[in-house]
Structure formats: C-alpha cells, structure tokens
Write an enzyme that holds these catalytic residues in place. Sequence first.
Site, mmCIF file in Angstrom:
data_model
loop_
_atom_site.group_PDB
_atom_site.id
_atom_site.type_symbol
_atom_site.label_atom_id
_atom_site.label_comp_id
_atom_site.label_asym_id
_atom_site.label_seq_id
_atom_site.Cartn_x
_atom_site.Cartn_y
_atom_site.Cartn_z
ATOM 1 N N ASN A 178 1.061 -1.620 0.084
ATOM 2 C CA ASN A 178 -0.186 0.085 0.038
ATOM 3 C C ASN A 178 0.856 0.979 0.023
ATOM 4 O O ASN A 178 1.925 0.871 0.065
ATOM 5 C CB ASN A 178 -1.283 0.183 1.182
ATOM 6 C CG ASN A 178 -0.398 0.100 3.285
ATOM 7 O OD1 ASN A 178 0.212 0.517 2.831
ATOM 8 N ND2 ASN A 178 -0.650 -1.185 3.370
ATOM 9 N N ALA A 186 1.445 1.441 11.408
ATOM 10 C CA ALA A 186 1.791 1.312 10.377
ATOM 11 C C ALA A 186 0.444 0.677 9.855
ATOM 12 O O ALA A 186 -1.054 0.716 10.071
ATOM 13 C CB ALA A 186 1.871 -0.363 10.451
ATOM 14 N N ASP A 206 -4.292 -6.343 4.852
ATOM 15 C CA ASP A 206 -5.622 -6.526 5.753
ATOM 16 C C ASP A 206 -5.440 -8.058 4.577
ATOM 17 O O ASP A 206 -6.132 -9.308 6.185
ATOM 18 C CB ASP A 206 -7.007 -6.024 5.014
ATOM 19 C CG ASP A 206 -7.247 -5.020 6.133
ATOM 20 O OD1 ASP A 206 -6.685 -4.559 6.838
ATOM 21 O OD2 ASP A 206 -7.950 -3.775 4.974
ATOM 22 N N LYS A 222 8.257 -17.592 -10.306
ATOM 23 C CA LYS A 222 7.169 -16.528 -11.076
ATOM 24 C C LYS A 222 6.629 -16.812 -11.835
ATOM 25 O O LYS A 222 6.555 -17.744 -12.214
ATOM 26 C CB LYS A 222 8.273 -15.634 -11.456
ATOM 27 C CG LYS A 222 7.611 -14.507 -12.168
ATOM 28 C CD LYS A 222 9.132 -13.530 -12.724
ATOM 29 C CE LYS A 222 8.458 -12.171 -13.673
ATOM 30 N NZ LYS A 222 8.793 -12.352 -14.688
ATOM 31 N N PRO A 244 -3.996 -11.342 10.916
ATOM 32 C CA PRO A 244 -4.554 -10.762 11.872
ATOM 33 C C PRO A 244 -3.503 -9.676 12.036
ATOM 34 O O PRO A 244 -3.961 -8.706 11.216
ATOM 35 C CB PRO A 244 -2.459 -11.994 12.449
ATOM 36 C CG PRO A 244 -1.994 -11.612 11.671
ATOM 37 C CD PRO A 244 -2.972 -11.911 10.205
ATOM 38 N N ASP A 245 -5.017 -9.050 12.876
ATOM 39 C CA ASP A 245 -5.195 -7.438 13.574
ATOM 40 C C ASP A 245 -4.139 -7.182 14.847
ATOM 41 O O ASP A 245 -4.527 -7.805 15.651
ATOM 42 C CB ASP A 245 -5.685 -7.422 13.789
ATOM 43 C CG ASP A 245 -6.108 -5.699 13.757
ATOM 44 O OD1 ASP A 245 -5.395 -5.003 14.518
ATOM 45 O OD2 ASP A 245 -7.570 -5.009 13.977
ATOM 46 N N LYS A 267 -14.264 1.830 15.344
ATOM 47 C CA LYS A 267 -12.893 1.852 14.988
ATOM 48 C C LYS A 267 -12.184 0.869 16.911
ATOM 49 O O LYS A 267 -11.430 0.182 17.231
ATOM 50 C CB LYS A 267 -12.295 2.394 14.527
ATOM 51 C CG LYS A 267 -11.515 0.905 13.564
ATOM 52 C CD LYS A 267 -10.537 1.548 12.113
ATOM 53 C CE LYS A 267 -11.425 1.828 10.921
ATOM 54 N NZ LYS A 267 -10.419 2.034 9.939
ATOM 55 N N LYS A 307 -11.665 -2.222 17.659
ATOM 56 C CA LYS A 307 -10.083 -2.861 18.264
ATOM 57 C C LYS A 307 -9.973 -3.272 19.979
ATOM 58 O O LYS A 307 -8.491 -3.345 19.851
ATOM 59 C CB LYS A 307 -9.546 -2.258 17.599
ATOM 60 C CG LYS A 307 -10.127 -2.232 16.164
ATOM 61 C CD LYS A 307 -7.977 -2.128 15.055
ATOM 62 C CE LYS A 307 -8.628 -2.184 13.571
ATOM 63 N NZ LYS A 307 -7.621 -2.882 12.641
HETATM 64 N N1 CTP Z 1 -4.318 -2.593 11.846
HETATM 65 C C1 CTP Z 1 -3.199 -3.402 12.385
HETATM 66 N N2 CTP Z 1 -3.538 -4.916 11.784
HETATM 67 C C2 CTP Z 1 -4.281 -5.155 10.543
HETATM 68 C C3 CTP Z 1 -4.644 -3.970 10.676
HETATM 69 C C4 CTP Z 1 -4.811 -3.243 11.083
HETATM 70 O O1 CTP Z 1 -2.443 -3.451 14.043
HETATM 71 N N3 CTP Z 1 -3.868 -6.018 9.795
HETATM 72 C C5 CTP Z 1 -3.664 -1.434 13.086
HETATM 73 C C6 CTP Z 1 -3.580 -0.126 11.724
HETATM 74 O O2 CTP Z 1 -2.007 0.053 12.516
HETATM 75 C C7 CTP Z 1 -3.898 0.685 12.619
HETATM 76 C C8 CTP Z 1 -5.385 0.202 13.182
HETATM 77 O O3 CTP Z 1 -5.618 -0.761 13.030
HETATM 78 O O4 CTP Z 1 -3.551 1.931 14.245
HETATM 79 C C9 CTP Z 1 -6.705 0.109 11.628
HETATM 80 O O5 CTP Z 1 -5.727 0.584 10.758
HETATM 81 P P1 CTP Z 1 -6.766 0.485 9.315
HETATM 82 O O6 CTP Z 1 -6.256 0.625 8.070
HETATM 83 O O7 CTP Z 1 -7.587 2.472 8.672
HETATM 84 O O8 CTP Z 1 -8.222 0.016 9.379
HETATM 85 P P2 CTP Z 1 -8.515 -1.574 9.103
HETATM 86 O O9 CTP Z 1 -8.521 -1.925 10.303
HETATM 87 O O10 CTP Z 1 -7.786 -2.543 7.894
HETATM 88 O O11 CTP Z 1 -9.699 -1.671 8.647
HETATM 89 P P3 CTP Z 1 -10.731 -0.667 7.211
HETATM 90 O O12 CTP Z 1 -8.887 -1.824 5.750
HETATM 91 O O13 CTP Z 1 -11.875 -2.343 6.819
HETATM 92 O O14 CTP Z 1 -11.277 0.983 7.280
#
Ligand code: CTP
Length: 406
Positions: free
Chosen positions: A210, A274, A278, A288, A305-306, A339, A343
């Site tokens: 990204n 970061a 997702d 390749k 994982p989040d 969020k 979270k």
């Molecule tokens: N985050 C994380 N791990 C993931 C996804 C997100 O730690 N797998 C954390 C990011 O570092 C940030 C927060 O969650 O602090 C929100 O990230 P964001 O990209 O805004 O949200 P997403 O959880 O990815 O949700 P969406 O893409 O549906 O908006």
Amino acid sequence: MSIKDIRILLIVAGGIAAYKCPDLVRRLRERGARARCILTSAGAEFVTPLSLAAVSEDKVYTELFSLTDESEMGHIRLSREADLVVVAPATADLLARMAAGMANDLATTALLATDKPVLAAPAMNVRMWEHPATQANLRTLIERGVQVVGPGEGDMACGEWGMGRMAEPLEIVAAIEAVFARRGRLRGVRALVTSGPTWEPIDPVRFIANRSSGRQGHAIAGSLARAGAATTLVTGPTHLADPPAVQVIRIETAREMLAACRESLPVDVAVCAAAVGDWHVSAPAMQKLKKERGGLPTLALEENPDVLATLAAAGNSRPTLVIGFAAETENVVDNAVRKRRSKGCDWILANDVSPDTGTFGGDRTTIHLVTGDGVEDWPRMTKVDVAERLTDRVADALGRPPAQAQ
Ligand code: CTP
C-alpha cells in the site's frame, strides 16, 4: 518549563531574519538560559558580531580556521558544550549543507560534530521553501532527528507572500522550552511503535502493498525516544532512515509484524501506525507466475491478523496504553469511534487519507483524537508535530510530570 542554566549554541546563518537573533538571545537570557553564538559569514552581512556579543555577553564565533578560536575553544568542544543547538535562521543553503553532511565552515562543522539535539527555525523565500530540494533536505534532517519550528506564513522581505517567515523569537523560545519539557519525560517507559506498509508476497518477485510512507510511525518512534522511552520500532519496508536511539525491527508481512510485536512485549505503550495489509495470498507461488501458463491467475486471499486488536487483547501483557490510527476516506470520525471499540484500544488517531488530502506519503495531516472521553480535533499540522503532541499526551496519560519538575 524552565530553561534556566540551559546552554544554547545559536547558529545564525545569512538570512534577513537574522535581525531577530539579538532579540532571541535577549529572550533566552531573560529566562536564565545561556546563549553562545556562531555567526556564518553570510549571517554577518545581516547582524553584527558585536550586537550578538553584547546581548549574549559572550564571544561570538565566526571563523573555522581562526587559530585563536581553535586554541581557546575547538569547534568540537563548542558543539558539545551546549545542551541544544539552535539554527536560526536556518536558510535553504544551510539546510542543504546540513543534509549533505558538509563541514565547510564553523557552523556546519559544529553541526556535524554535535551529539546534542538540534532545533532549526527555517527562513527563506516562499519559492525556495517550496522547492523540492529544500523539502527533501528538510525531510532528511527530520528523519535524522532534527526538530523544526516554523516557518510561518506572511509577507516576506522580498515582497512576496507565503510560507517561509522565520518563527518569532518567542515561538522559538517556546519550542526550546518544549524540547526540555519533553526530554526525559518518558524515561523508564517502554514503547512499541509499528510503521510503514506491509508486503504480502504473491510470488518471489511480486507482492501486495500500500501507499504508506512510514513517516508518521517513524516520527512517533523518534519523538518517544527523544522523550526518553526505550522504543522499539517494528516497520515494514520504507525509504526512511532509522530514527536515532530507536531499536528497529524490519519485517515484510503482517504476520511477521505481529510476531515481532509479540516478542517486544511487555511495553507500557504501543502505537500502531502501520498500514497493515488486510489480506495475504493463501499460497504464494514458489516460482514466478508466468503469463504463458494459461489464463489469468486467481489469488485466493486470507485475512491477516490484526496487530492492534491483538495487542489490545493481550491480557496480562496488554500495554497500559494501546493507540491505533484510522485511515479513512469517508465518515472519518464515526468510523474511528467504531474502530476504537471494535479493536479494544484506548485511543484512535483518525485521519482522512483521501487522495486529495495528500496525507498518504505527504508531510501534513489533520488528526481527530478519539478517546473514551470523546473526540478532539487537532489543527492541520506536520506529522512530526503530531508525533510531539502525541508524546506529550502519552506522558500525561502515564502520569509523567514534565522533565525538570521531576
Ligand atoms: N491494524 C493492525 N493490523 C491489521 C490492520 C490494521 O494493527 N491487520 C491497525 C493499524 O495499524 C491502525 C488500525 O489498525 O492502527 C486501523 O487501521 P485501518 O487500516 O484504518 O483499519 P482496518 O482495521 O484495516 O479496517 P478497514 O480497512 O476496514 O478500514
């Protein structure tokens, strides 16, 4: 914050704003700080050594190869015998020479030799300020830990209007006070910061990524470390220099980021800045992917994982303060409030990352801080200023008094 007895080395370069420097020295001395001046030869065109010597009640240093200066006070000692080096006005030329690591006069030699924090107050014509070279130099310096105050917007000596006016002496004094108020405030605190994008492999040469530059996360790690926190930065691939005094762990994928964060526990504060991908490709190809092998490839994805949610739910290992970001392109605050709940983190810094805001990859952002007490709208500011403000808030939340009051 008291700056009594603080020793400032003030480097005065050649810009019209140099005329404000005797007043700056006077303001510092009123507060009990000591100011010693280096005046570049261009600076001496705008302000006399005599006027700076009079207000600082000290010798003014002007020449690198002055044998008397070198025998009385070598340039290395000059830069070390200070608690803070202030560059005001920091001209486009001096910023360029600092970024390049040049040492072709006393000012740059002292800057290259110093092991003390550096605060720069840029001042120049608006077009020079906006020039990509100046902006790149400034970014380089900020990455290396140089702190910046100003410039402001307004009429310029050259008749133009725009960004480039040096901060006023009292603003510079306030920035100096903030440096010392923050310094050591987080001593004894352990901090973990995530930054940058993640790379999820598709095959050995391709990946899903990204647009995150890592600027915000790196600035936060640098700011927490400057405040004295033992800081670990877990970062995806970026072009940024490692922030000074930070332990940097480089990862590529979200799963590697989570593993590195888990290994870094326990910490008192975790800031997840970061832009974690997702999804990852369930089974990346070992070789390749080739076009001629027929048809378009189909990528089966699995959710990553989040990291933020995992840290917030880490039971006994949960950091006292878990802070996340929300990158949104619509309903910024509402999504951030949701969020924060989903979270399980304490605070969310929400920002609008729509392409027209220039936030992703840019230097500035507009933050809405969402806490359990409500939403606080911060003015548009640089990511470095966001980092400093967040550091202050973290220290407040952890009940850490300002440095000199401890
Ligand atoms: N985050 C994380 N791990 C993931 C996804 C997100 O730690 N797998 C954390 C990011 O570092 C940030 C927060 O969650 O602090 C929100 O990230 P964001 O990209 O805004 O949200 P997403 O959880 O990815 O949700 P969406 O893409 O549906 O908006």
